[in-house]
Design an enzyme around this catalytic site. Structure first.
Site, mmCIF file in Angstrom:
data_model
loop_
_atom_site.group_PDB
_atom_site.id
_atom_site.type_symbol
_atom_site.label_atom_id
_atom_site.label_comp_id
_atom_site.label_asym_id
_atom_site.label_seq_id
_atom_site.Cartn_x
_atom_site.Cartn_y
_atom_site.Cartn_z
ATOM 1 N N ASN A 9 8.284 2.202 22.157
ATOM 2 C CA ASN A 9 6.911 2.116 21.640
ATOM 3 C C ASN A 9 6.121 3.367 22.041
ATOM 4 O O ASN A 9 4.989 3.278 22.508
ATOM 5 C CB ASN A 9 6.227 0.836 22.121
ATOM 6 C CG ASN A 9 4.961 0.523 21.342
ATOM 7 O OD1 ASN A 9 4.751 1.042 20.255
ATOM 8 N ND2 ASN A 9 4.116 -0.306 21.906
ATOM 9 N N GLU A 35 11.742 4.206 18.392
ATOM 10 C CA GLU A 35 10.291 4.346 18.250
ATOM 11 C C GLU A 35 9.747 5.404 19.211
ATOM 12 O O GLU A 35 8.895 5.141 20.054
ATOM 13 C CB GLU A 35 9.576 2.995 18.423
ATOM 14 C CG GLU A 35 8.244 2.988 17.696
ATOM 15 C CD GLU A 35 7.595 1.613 17.569
ATOM 16 O OE1 GLU A 35 6.494 1.577 17.002
ATOM 17 O OE2 GLU A 35 8.182 0.601 18.003
ATOM 18 N N ASP A 148 16.776 -1.661 18.051
ATOM 19 C CA ASP A 148 15.850 -2.688 17.600
ATOM 20 C C ASP A 148 16.185 -3.006 16.146
ATOM 21 O O ASP A 148 15.851 -2.254 15.243
ATOM 22 C CB ASP A 148 14.417 -2.152 17.748
ATOM 23 C CG ASP A 148 13.370 -3.138 17.279
ATOM 24 O OD1 ASP A 148 13.742 -4.210 16.773
ATOM 25 O OD2 ASP A 148 12.169 -2.815 17.408
ATOM 26 N N ASN A 150 15.068 -5.698 14.623
ATOM 27 C CA ASN A 150 13.916 -6.411 14.069
ATOM 28 C C ASN A 150 14.295 -7.714 13.353
ATOM 29 O O ASN A 150 13.644 -8.127 12.396
ATOM 30 C CB ASN A 150 13.111 -5.497 13.133
ATOM 31 C CG ASN A 150 11.929 -4.842 13.850
ATOM 32 O OD1 ASN A 150 11.187 -5.514 14.553
ATOM 33 N ND2 ASN A 150 11.771 -3.541 13.680
ATOM 34 N N HIS A 246 8.803 -3.924 24.555
ATOM 35 C CA HIS A 246 10.193 -4.358 24.632
ATOM 36 C C HIS A 246 10.692 -4.188 26.072
ATOM 37 O O HIS A 246 10.096 -3.463 26.870
ATOM 38 C CB HIS A 246 11.087 -3.508 23.717
ATOM 39 C CG HIS A 246 10.787 -3.645 22.261
ATOM 40 N ND1 HIS A 246 11.655 -4.231 21.367
ATOM 41 C CD2 HIS A 246 9.723 -3.247 21.525
ATOM 42 C CE1 HIS A 246 11.141 -4.189 20.147
ATOM 43 N NE2 HIS A 246 9.965 -3.592 20.212
#
Length: 257
Positions: A9, A35, A148, A150, A246
């Site tokens: 993130n 990310e 990730d 998702n 996360h």
């Protein structure tokens, strides 16, 4: 061989929260990150190549958005950035390092939670990625896909599964697709091979008290071909410190690079 995967993130944000200091103590061979929210020109040498690692990155064209990377203590034989699909590669979602007969991939699936147009982009990605996964499954090498995805696969993989059945990340179509990755293509969910307990989550919403109440989702995976998956002997989700929304997923394999 220890492999860690984490959606940061924002790599600069994670760095400010002590991620790289923590990483120095983990003795990991490979660290897959997603990310990044940065271009390589934006970030410091310490972040590009921390400690004894060398970083390999596939950044998004849009600044401050998406991007994946792999930190490795070992020099790879080959590096592949992107899938060769312009619409996907512009978002920086795939990087692969080859080490002999083992390939390690950092991957970041689109999120569809921000609206129908992004869910359409997620389905576009899934449709085109499945045949690529089939080629990987059939290529004769061992593959570990970290990142990730998702998608929470089963009811055990998120706290509030009943109320999320019409929400991106737990849609029936997404879950069926991921089941196909395991049942049709033969890939293995390495964490679940070892840990079948409930309430094992890797992401928590910033809304409400999701973290404090452990109202989470398991959407970060190490998904591998059966040969290397069988060599996994320890799994952990690290939650003592928070570097992101996360948590790091750590898996040890009885394998030497």
């Amino acid at each position: 061989m220890r492999i860690i995967t984490l959606n940061l993130n924002g790599v600069r944000s994670a760095a400010s929260k002590g991620f790289f200091q923590w990483l120095k103590m983990q003795d990991a061979d490979l660290v897959c990150v997603q990310e990044l929210k940065a271009q390589t020109s934006d970030i410091t040498a310490e972040i590009l190549a921390p400690d004894s690692y060398h970083g390999y990155f596939h950044c998004a064209e849009k600044r401050g958005y998406s991007g994946v990377g792999i930190y490795s203590r070992h020099e790879p034989d080959n590096v592949i950035e992107g899938l060769g699909i312009p619409e996907i590669d512009a978002e920086g979602r795939f990087i692969r390092l080859d080490f002999g007969h083992l390939s390690v991939i950092s991957i970041y699936f689109p999120s569809g939670s921000s609206g129908e147009h992004r869910q359409a982009a997620k389905f576009f990605f899934m449709e085109r990625f499945f045949p690529m996964l089939k080629k990987l499954a059939d290529c004769g090498s061992e593959i570990i896909l970290c990142g990730d995805w998702n998608i929470a696969h089963k009811e055990i993989d998120l706290k509030n599964w009943r109320s999320n059945q019409k929400n991106s990340g737990f849609l029936p179509e997404e879950r069926i697709w991921l089941t196909g990755v395991f049942q049709e293509l033969g890939f293995v969910d390495v964490f679940r091979q070892i840990n079948v307990e409930p309430e094992q989550y890797t992401w928590w919403s910033n809304r409400g008290q999701a973290w404090a109440k452990n109202v989470g989702w398991r959407i970060d995976y190490q998904i591998a071909t059966p040969g290397i998956a069988a060599k996994a002997n320890a799994v952990a989700i690290y939650k003592t410190e928070r570097f992101s929304d996360h948590s790091p997923l750590i898996i040890d394999y009885d394998y030497n690079l």
